[in-house]
Design a protein around this motif. Structure first.
Motif, PDB file in Angstrom:
ATOM      1  N   PRO A  14       0.826  -1.201   0.000  1.00 50.41           N
ATOM      2  CA  PRO A  14       0.000   0.000   0.000  1.00 50.41           C
ATOM      3  C   PRO A  14       0.866   1.260   0.000  1.00 50.41           C
ATOM      4  CG  PRO A  14      -0.796  -1.546   1.644  1.00 50.41           C
ATOM      5  CD  PRO A  14       0.494  -2.091   1.119  1.00 50.41           C
ATOM      6  N   ASN A  15       0.381   2.287  -0.650  1.00 54.75           N
ATOM      7  CA  ASN A  15       1.017   3.607  -0.610  1.00 54.75           C
ATOM      8  C   ASN A  15       2.381   3.660  -1.300  1.00 54.75           C
ATOM      9  OD1 ASN A  15       0.089   6.114   0.297  1.00 54.75           O
ATOM     10  ND2 ASN A  15       1.694   6.194   1.821  1.00 54.75           N
ATOM     11  N   SER A  16       2.611   2.778  -2.270  1.00 58.40           N
ATOM     12  CA  SER A  16       3.900   2.805  -2.949  1.00 58.40           C
ATOM     13  C   SER A  16       3.836   3.624  -4.234  1.00 58.40           C
ATOM     14  CB  SER A  16       4.372   1.382  -3.247  1.00 58.40           C
ATOM     15  OG  SER A  16       3.413   0.700  -4.011  1.00 58.40           O
ATOM     16  N   GLY A  17       2.668   4.121  -4.572  1.00 58.37           N
ATOM     17  CA  GLY A  17       2.547   4.967  -5.757  1.00 58.37           C
ATOM     18  C   GLY A  17       1.979   4.258  -6.975  1.00 58.37           C
ATOM     19  N   LYS A  18       1.261   3.153  -6.764  1.00 58.91           N
ATOM     20  CA  LYS A  18       0.692   2.416  -7.888  1.00 58.91           C
ATOM     21  C   LYS A  18      -0.330   3.246  -8.649  1.00 58.91           C
ATOM     22  CE  LYS A  18      -0.690  -0.680  -5.051  1.00 58.91           C
ATOM     23  NZ  LYS A  18      -0.046  -0.040  -3.884  1.00 58.91           N
ATOM     24  N   THR A  19      -1.215   3.870  -7.886  1.00 58.74           N
ATOM     25  CA  THR A  19      -2.259   4.639  -8.562  1.00 58.74           C
ATOM     26  C   THR A  19      -1.663   5.856  -9.258  1.00 58.74           C
ATOM     27  OG1 THR A  19      -3.833   3.855  -6.938  1.00 58.74           O
ATOM     28  CG2 THR A  19      -4.496   5.729  -8.250  1.00 58.74           C
ATOM     29  N   SER A  20      -0.638   6.456  -8.639  1.00 58.40           N
ATOM     30  CA  SER A  20       0.029   7.579  -9.299  1.00 58.40           C
ATOM     31  C   SER A  20       0.631   7.119 -10.618  1.00 58.40           C
ATOM     32  CB  SER A  20       1.137   8.132  -8.404  1.00 58.40           C
ATOM     33  OG  SER A  20       0.619   8.552  -7.176  1.00 58.40           O
ATOM     34  N   LEU A  21       1.249   5.938 -10.630  1.00 64.09           N
ATOM     35  CA  LEU A  21       1.806   5.391 -11.863  1.00 64.09           C
ATOM     36  C   LEU A  21       0.709   5.129 -12.879  1.00 64.09           C
ATOM     37  CD1 LEU A  21       4.514   2.716 -10.981  1.00 64.09           C
ATOM     38  CD2 LEU A  21       4.765   4.704 -12.451  1.00 64.09           C
ATOM     39  N   PHE A 126      11.587   7.496  -6.622  1.00 69.66           N
ATOM     40  CA  PHE A 126      13.034   7.528  -6.616  1.00 69.66           C
ATOM     41  C   PHE A 126      13.560   8.926  -6.300  1.00 69.66           C
ATOM     42  CE2 PHE A 126      17.307   6.489  -8.299  1.00 69.66           C
ATOM     43  CZ  PHE A 126      17.479   5.332  -7.562  1.00 69.66           C
ATOM     44  N   ASP A 127      12.733   9.942  -6.579  1.00 70.41           N
ATOM     45  CA  ASP A 127      13.132  11.316  -6.247  1.00 70.41           C
ATOM     46  C   ASP A 127      13.348  11.465  -4.745  1.00 70.41           C
ATOM     47  OD1 ASP A 127      10.411  10.751  -6.070  1.00 70.41           O
ATOM     48  OD2 ASP A 127       9.829  12.860  -6.175  1.00 70.41           O
ATOM     49  N   ILE A 128      12.403  10.904  -3.964  1.00 69.67           N
ATOM     50  CA  ILE A 128      12.516  11.035  -2.512  1.00 69.67           C
ATOM     51  C   ILE A 128      13.738  10.268  -2.019  1.00 69.67           C
ATOM     52  CG2 ILE A 128      11.336  10.685  -0.323  1.00 69.67           C
ATOM     53  CD1 ILE A 128       8.713  10.812  -1.773  1.00 69.67           C
ATOM     54  N   ILE A 153       9.562   7.920 -11.246  1.00 71.69           N
ATOM     55  CA  ILE A 153       9.006   8.996 -10.428  1.00 71.69           C
ATOM     56  C   ILE A 153       7.617   9.262 -10.990  1.00 71.69           C
ATOM     57  CG2 ILE A 153       9.312  11.345  -9.591  1.00 71.69           C
ATOM     58  CD1 ILE A 153      12.298  11.023 -10.396  1.00 71.69           C
ATOM     59  N   ALA A 154       6.641   8.682 -10.355  1.00 69.77           N
ATOM     60  CA  ALA A 154       5.302   8.682 -10.944  1.00 69.77           C
ATOM     61  C   ALA A 154       4.723  10.076 -11.081  1.00 69.77           C
ATOM     62  CB  ALA A 154       4.361   7.819 -10.101  1.00 69.77           C
ATOM     63  N   VAL A 155       5.130  10.976 -10.180  1.00 68.31           N
ATOM     64  CA  VAL A 155       4.472  12.271 -10.161  1.00 68.31           C
ATOM     65  C   VAL A 155       5.245  13.334 -10.946  1.00 68.31           C
ATOM     66  CG1 VAL A 155       3.278  11.847  -8.001  1.00 68.31           C
ATOM     67  CG2 VAL A 155       5.555  12.820  -7.955  1.00 68.31           C
ATOM     68  N   PRO A 446       1.886  18.264  -0.038  1.00 68.57           N
ATOM     69  CA  PRO A 446       0.798  18.014  -0.999  1.00 68.57           C
ATOM     70  C   PRO A 446       1.152  18.606  -2.362  1.00 68.57           C
ATOM     71  CG  PRO A 446      -0.071  18.876   1.049  1.00 68.57           C
ATOM     72  CD  PRO A 446       1.420  18.977   1.142  1.00 68.57           C
ATOM     73  N   ARG A 447       0.840  17.850  -3.409  1.00 66.83           N
ATOM     74  CA  ARG A 447       1.149  18.342  -4.751  1.00 66.83           C
ATOM     75  C   ARG A 447      -0.046  19.096  -5.304  1.00 66.83           C
ATOM     76  NH1 ARG A 447       1.288  14.777  -7.992  1.00 66.83           N
ATOM     77  NH2 ARG A 447       0.083  13.508  -6.571  1.00 66.83           N
ATOM     78  N   LEU A 448       0.193  20.361  -5.648  1.00 67.05           N
ATOM     79  CA  LEU A 448      -0.914  21.228  -6.029  1.00 67.05           C
ATOM     80  C   LEU A 448      -1.694  20.678  -7.206  1.00 67.05           C
ATOM     81  CD1 LEU A 448       0.511  24.761  -5.418  1.00 67.05           C
ATOM     82  CD2 LEU A 448      -1.078  23.386  -4.068  1.00 67.05           C
TER      83      LEU A 448
HETATM   84  N1  LIG Z   1       7.570  12.421  -4.584  1.00 66.19           N
HETATM   85  C1  LIG Z   1       6.866  11.396  -5.103  1.00 66.19           C
HETATM   86  N2  LIG Z   1       5.657  11.117  -4.585  1.00 66.19           N
HETATM   87  C2  LIG Z   1       4.957  10.081  -5.113  1.00 66.19           C
HETATM   88  C3  LIG Z   1       5.462   9.307  -6.185  1.00 66.19           C
HETATM   89  N3  LIG Z   1       4.546   8.362  -6.491  1.00 66.19           N
HETATM   90  C4  LIG Z   1       3.509   8.543  -5.646  1.00 66.19           C
HETATM   91  N4  LIG Z   1       3.728   9.579  -4.807  1.00 66.19           N
HETATM   92  C5  LIG Z   1       2.856  10.032  -3.696  1.00 66.19           C
HETATM   93  O1  LIG Z   1       2.718   8.912  -2.835  1.00 66.19           O
HETATM   94  C6  LIG Z   1       1.433   8.846  -2.269  1.00 66.19           C
HETATM   95  C7  LIG Z   1       0.787   7.501  -2.510  1.00 66.19           C
HETATM   96  O2  LIG Z   1       0.502   7.358  -3.881  1.00 66.19           O
HETATM   97  P1  LIG Z   1      -0.645   6.397  -4.447  1.00 66.19           P
HETATM   98  O3  LIG Z   1      -0.529   6.432  -5.934  1.00 66.19           O
HETATM   99  O4  LIG Z   1      -1.977   6.704  -3.865  1.00 66.19           O
HETATM  100  O5  LIG Z   1      -0.151   4.983  -3.901  1.00 66.19           O
HETATM  101  P2  LIG Z   1      -0.879   3.551  -3.980  1.00 66.19           P
HETATM  102  O6  LIG Z   1      -1.495   3.344  -2.630  1.00 66.19           O
HETATM  103  O7  LIG Z   1       0.236   2.582  -4.216  1.00 66.19           O
HETATM  104  O8  LIG Z   1      -1.869   3.575  -5.083  1.00 66.19           O
HETATM  105  C8  LIG Z   1       0.673  10.013  -2.856  1.00 66.19           C
HETATM  106  O9  LIG Z   1       0.703  11.060  -1.911  1.00 66.19           O
HETATM  107  C9  LIG Z   1       1.450  10.364  -4.106  1.00 66.19           C
HETATM  108  O10 LIG Z   1       1.324  11.703  -4.427  1.00 66.19           O
HETATM  109  C10 LIG Z   1       6.773   9.627  -6.715  1.00 66.19           C
HETATM  110  O11 LIG Z   1       7.306   8.989  -7.634  1.00 66.19           O
HETATM  111  N5  LIG Z   1       7.416  10.677  -6.132  1.00 66.19           N
END
Ligand SMILES: Nc1nc2c(ncn2[C@@H]2O[C@H](COP(=O)(O)OP(=O)(O)O)[C@@H](O)[C@H]2O)c(=O)[nH]1
Ligand SMILES: [Mg+2]
Lengths: 625, 91
Positions: A14-21, A126-128, A153-155, A446-448
């Motif tokens: 959870p929270n690894s950025g899957k949905t962002s990707l 990877f940015d973080i 870097i999904a975002v 938070p990302r605007l």
């Molecule tokens: N800085 C940064 N933040 C990210 C990246 N990918 C996701 N996030 C942030 O990580 C958090 C979790 O992302 P989300 O896509 O909801 O994760 P999921 O639970 O795996 O679907 C969110 O606040 C995103 O904005 C990334 O590559 N870089």
């Protein structure tokens, strides 16, 4: 030749950025937030790779293993194993990791290998990791794992280029390969789990350096935000500011919108000849739909708050602070996030209960989620509060209207806790609290862009509802309120001869004990479809009743026609009333039974009636009749 | 490992207070009064990174009965109740 559709799945903790990707690759706008358990269903989207392959990408709920402990995790397991009926096996599984925190994902990856699906590890965020000084030997990691590894870097724009390239490369390889590798997956035993974690830790130790600069911000913020007393005070303060903000900041914009709709109605009134068309447009469409649309600023403010808190990473902290307090009421700590989402709307809230593994805990949460004050109640509350509660200041700085609003929200929360407590006490006596185990993610700025998209999506949904459900209900109400037309020599207002009056008066006797008149009764009927429809319906009914002089705003009309007791009773009614068809439908779907839907409907209805009855009679006794 | 045991007796993480730091010695799900079956509890703890040798630190405590606790496990932070933390033996 048309290239075949290839299936890709995003799997990870959870929270690894899957949905962002997922959003980055497919251009979708699925909900992203900084806490575990946001994605609770399978979301599918398409994209085309640089080499022109057609891809169907599936975003799955996060999971730590394939065991499938809760409904959301089962979705992930079944998809990866191709167990869901009519599913194809994914052609490539992308295992997504938070690069700052690889331990748990690498363990999951080792488990995924046994499914035999082609696999790649995506080191996301990877940015973080870079910022913290984490270095990863990507080639070494790939070799140790026996799986291709890529960073992303999904975002960030271009942050997924390497991933796209690798995808093409791997798919080409998969196309060339013949025959699937066998699926040897089975649930791991405890010693096997332990062994895979050891193996994962060994690989990480050999290829990944520890962060040079640990995240001191998170520690600093948490020392305040998770302080046993201070943390709770902060949580309360945040909620309080949120509801004050909904009132104080939205007011000027709302007045602007409402004036605009009045002017529009007047324009239509002046331009069109007297008659049905004029009445339909002015009273049915503009008054009705307009009275709902004016609440757009408030919807935007409340979502802005929720989205900011979510993206910041505060939600998991709130769950931590509330765990024992909610536990006292028989609720699971993880129920907090679904319940908090229910402040926006009970439907995503009820779906978010999928993260709760224990069926009883999940049911209790589903039952009380509709008691949380959803945004559809805002129009009803605001309308009545601004008409009946003076905007005086209490103790010099707190707006009384905002205070009443806060009270209504608090009433919803307290009654939800009480209902849960009673359910636990009477129906689940032998009940043991289920464990609360939740990762607390690092805070993120938070990302605007994401927030803007989120707010925009909600605003659009709200307007779409106003344009569809509410509009349709308005046409119905207008029709009922206008036909049959009054006889020639009518002395009473035209509406008194209409179908609406007949229906209203037929139901009114049931509602007289709680202080409602027939106009409210008739507004509550279409109000079953959605709560804010009642506001629009009142707008139309009173606009038609008032005739052409009714240039006044609906709030002023109510203030002159209702007693304070009636107004308060209606507020009390709306804390509880199950006036939302979609919520009931989603309860039926999520619990898989009509029974729980019926239980919800009946208990909420009973509470609404009792609360309105008590409020009305107490208010009358105190001289507000 | 034995060196640490000599100086500090092992104790369940569920009894440790805020500020405690230590290393996980082993898991003993039987010692916890969780509503989960032992195997399930142990699996979940391992999946959240509670394995032998991991460094833990109790960062925060809740207000009611100092429960739940926020535990740093290597480099992630996990919230658990003391009931379940009883299964993690640290020293
Ligand atoms: N800085 C940064 N933040 C990210 C990246 N990918 C996701 N996030 C942030 O990580 C958090 C979790 O992302 P989300 O896509 O909801 O994760 P999921 O639970 O795996 O679907 C969110 O606040 C995103 O904005 C990334 O590559 N870089
Ligand atoms: Mg997600």
């Amino acid at each position: 030749m048309e290239s075949p559709l290839l299936h890709l799945a995003l799997v990870g903790t959870p929270n690894s950025g899957k949905t962002s990707l997922f959003n980055a690759l497919t251009g979708s706008r699925q909900k992203v937030a900084n806490y575990p358990g946001v994605t609770v269903e399978r979301k599918e989207g398409g994209f085309v790779t640089p080499q022109g392959r057609q891809i169907s990408l599936v975003d799955l709920p996060g999971t730590y293993s394939l065991r499938g402990r809760s409904p959301d995790e089962e979705i992930t397991r079944d998809f990866v194993l191709g167990r869901a009926t009519g599913e194809v096996l994914p052609d490539l599984v992308l295992c997504v990791a938070d690069s700052t925190n690889l331990r748990l994902t690498i363990r999951l990856l080792l488990e995924l290998k046994s499914t035999g699906r082609p696999l790649a590890l995506v080191l996301n965020m990877f940015d973080i990791a870079k910022r913290r000084g984490v270095t990863v030997d990507v080639a070494g990691l790939s070799q140790a794992l026996g799986v291709p590894v890529v960073t992303s870097i999904a975002v960030r724009k271009g942050g997924t280029d390497d991933l796209l390239q690798l995808t093409d490369h791997l798919l080409a390889r998969a196309e060339a390969a013949t025959g699937d590798r066998a699926n040897t997956w089975r649930p791991l035993t405890v010693p096997e789990l332990r062994a895979t974690q050891r193996e994962a830790d060994r690989i990480i130790a050999a290829t990944v350096s520890l962060p040079e600069r640990p995240d001191t911000w998170t520690a600093r913020i948490d020392s305040v935000a998770l302080h046993p007393v201070g943390g709770l005070l902060i949580l309360l303060a945040i909620l309080f500011v949120m509801f004050q903000g909904v009132f104080a900041w939205a007011q000027p914009l709302m007045q602007l919108l409402s004036a605009a709709f009045d002017a529009l109605g007047q324009l239509v009134h002046d331009q069109l000849p007297e008659g049905l068309l004029q009445s339909f447009l002015q009273n049915g469409v503009i008054s009705g739909v307009g009275s709902v649309i004016v609440f757009l600023p408030q919807i935007i403010i409340i979502f802005l708050f929720i989205l900011l808190l979510e993206d910041f990473g505060y939600m998991a902290r709130a769950a931590f602070l509330m765990d024992r307090i909610m536990g006292g009421a028989g609720l699971h700590g993880r129920a907090f996030i679904p319940l908090l989402s229910s402040f926006a709307c009970a439907i995503p809230g009820i779906m978010a209960t999928r993260v709760i593994d224990n069926r009883r805990d999940r049911l209790t949460t589903i039952l009380i989620a509709p008691l949380m004050t959803c945004s559809a109640r805002i129009p009803v509350y605001t309308l009545i509060i601004s008409a009946f509660i003076p905007p005086t200041k209490v103790w010099g700085l707190i707006n009384l209207q905002g205070l009443v609003m806060f009270g209504l929200y608090a009433a919803g929360i307290v009654s939800a806790l009480l209902v849960s407590f009673l359910v636990k006490f009477f129906l689940m006596r032998d009940y043991q609290p289920a464990p609360f185990m939740l990762e607390l993610p690092d805070y993120k700025l938070p990302r605007l862009r994401g927030i803007a998209i989120g707010v925009y999506t909600r605003a659009k949904m709200f307007l779409q509802r106003a344009g569809t459900t509410i509009f349709a209900m308005m046409v119905l109400i207008w029709f009922l309120a206008s036909f049959p037309q009054p006889p020639e020599a009518a002395t009473e207002p035209a509406i008194n001869y209409s179908l609406a009056a007949m229906i209203g008066q037929a139901i009114a006797p049931l509602l007289t004990p709680v202080g409602f008149n027939w106009q409210i009764a008739v507004a509550l009927v279409p109000g079953m479809a959605a709560r804010e429809v009642a506001v629009a319906a009142l707008g139309t009914v009173y606009a038609i009743e008032g005739g052409k002089e009714a240039a006044e705003q609906i709030g002023q009309v109510l203030a002159s026609k209702w007693s304070l007791a009636t107004a308060l009773a209606l507020l009390a009614w709306y804390i509880f009333a199950p006036q939302c068809a979609s919520t009931l439908a989603v309860i039926r779907r999520e619990t898989g039974s009509w029974r729980w839907m019926a239980v919800t409907f009946v208990y909420m209805f009973a509470l609404a009636y009792a609360a309105a009855f008590a409020t009305y009679h107490i208010a009358v006794a105190m001289g507000a009749g | 490992m034995s060196e640490i045991c000599d100086t500090r007796p092992p104790l369940p993480l569920g009894l440790a207070r805020r500020g405690y730091t230590g290393t996980i010695q082993h898991l003993a799900a039987g010692g916890a009064t969780s509503s989960l079956p032992d195997v399930e509890l142990e699996s979940r703890l391992i999946e959240l990174g509670f394995v032998e040798g991991a460094r833990v630190e109790i960062l925060h405590e809740g207000i009611v009965g100092r429960d739940p606790i926020a535990v740093r496990v290597d480099n992630i932070t996990v919230a658990v109740r003391r009931r379940e933390a009883m299964a993690v033996i640290v020293a």
